[in-house]
Motif scaffolding. Structure first.
Motif, short mmCIF file in Angstrom:
data_model
loop_
_atom_site.label_atom_id
_atom_site.label_comp_id
_atom_site.label_asym_id
_atom_site.label_seq_id
_atom_site.Cartn_x
_atom_site.Cartn_y
_atom_site.Cartn_z
N MET A 27 27.60 -37.83 -10.98
CA MET A 27 27.11 -38.99 -10.24
C MET A 27 27.94 -40.19 -10.67
O MET A 27 28.24 -40.35 -11.85
N ASP A 41 21.13 -42.63 -9.52
CA ASP A 41 20.01 -41.69 -9.43
C ASP A 41 19.88 -41.12 -8.02
O ASP A 41 19.50 -39.96 -7.85
N SER A 44 21.49 -37.79 -7.37
CA SER A 44 21.09 -36.61 -8.14
C SER A 44 20.71 -35.43 -7.25
O SER A 44 20.92 -34.28 -7.64
N CYS A 47 23.82 -33.55 -6.47
CA CYS A 47 24.30 -32.80 -7.62
C CYS A 47 23.48 -31.53 -7.85
O CYS A 47 24.04 -30.47 -8.15
N TYR A 61 19.72 -33.05 -16.24
CA TYR A 61 20.06 -34.38 -15.71
C TYR A 61 20.40 -35.26 -16.91
O TYR A 61 19.56 -35.53 -17.76
N SER A 78 11.33 -36.81 -10.94
CA SER A 78 12.72 -36.39 -10.78
C SER A 78 12.88 -34.89 -10.98
O SER A 78 13.52 -34.20 -10.17
N THR A 97 15.34 -33.29 -17.60
CA THR A 97 16.01 -34.58 -17.68
C THR A 97 16.11 -34.98 -19.14
O THR A 97 15.26 -34.60 -19.96
#
Length: 233
Positions: A27, A41, A44, A47, A61, A78, A97
């Protein structure tokens, strides 16, 4: 993350039979600011989709502050959303994350009162402290190194960290977060800081490694990974 997590798992390969391959999808972000973190973000989902094409077994992440700057508890949102992207792609994989991993890593250590070293500017560091407070942790002392450029964060010399920690009030802490950022290296001095302070030491990268191993249902152990990856937990 792209250096320290592979280093930890490479060290683990010397003592355990599992072998690891690494895939990355990046990112974009140059300056560590609230606006750039929010824009980062938003990338993401792309990705997660790209990495799930490789049929990976777990996704991590990397950016702790990007997650924490989106609001308290956001790591759960997330992780669930990005896992959903892998499911939609027919390649379901757990997602961890670095923000959630740090929260969970501190819980694993049984730590509640902590000291934090962060490379961020003071407003972003305050967001991190508030996020940790919302999860039940008391940051009794901290330092914001105020490094705005993301490449300079990566270039920060980890050998400076023991001296930085020595200037903090860690006596009553349950644990020391030596780097609240996967971009700022700290792994080479984790054993030294544990020895100097007598406290468990972890970082965002160590916590993320721990969380990924747990998601893979593997023993959470890696030489040089501090107390959290000692095998005691």
């Amino acid at each position: 993350m792209e250096t320290e997590i592979p280093a930890l798992l490479a060290a683990r390969q010397l003592i355990r039979p599992e072998r690891f391959l690494f895939h990355s999808s990046r990112m974009r972000m140059k300056t560590v600011s609230k606006d750039e973190l929010s824009a980062m973000d938003a990338q993401s989902d792309r990705c997660a989709l790209e990495l799930s094409d490789a049929r990976v077994d777990v996704l991590g992440y990397a950016c702790l502050v990007a997650t924490m700057s989106m609001g308290v508890g956001y790591h759960r949102v997330s992780e669930a959303r990005l896992h959903g992207r892998t499911v939609e792609n027919g390649a379901p994989a757990p997602v961890v994350t670095s923000a959630g991993a740090l929260v969970d890593g501190l819980a694993t250590l049984g730590a509640r009162r902590i000291v934090v070293v962060a490379p961020y500017m003071k407003p972003l560091t305050r967001l991190v402290i508030d996020y940790l407070a919302s999860e039940g942790y008391e940051v009794i002392d901290h330092v914001a190194l105020e490094i705005p450029d993301n490449l300079n964060v990566a270039a920060h010399d980890p050998q400076n960290l023991p001296g930085i920690v020595a200037g903090l009030n860690y006596k009553d802490a349950d644990a020391i977060v030596l780097s609240a950022c996967v971009q700022m290296p700290s792994l080479p001095v984790v054993p030294k800081v544990e020895a100097l302070t007598g406290k468990p030491v972890l970082s965002a990268a160590i916590a993320t490694t721990h969380a990924m191993l747990r998601a893979l249902e593997l023993e959470r152990i890696a030489p040089g990974g501090g107390a959290l990856l000692s095998g005691a937990y």
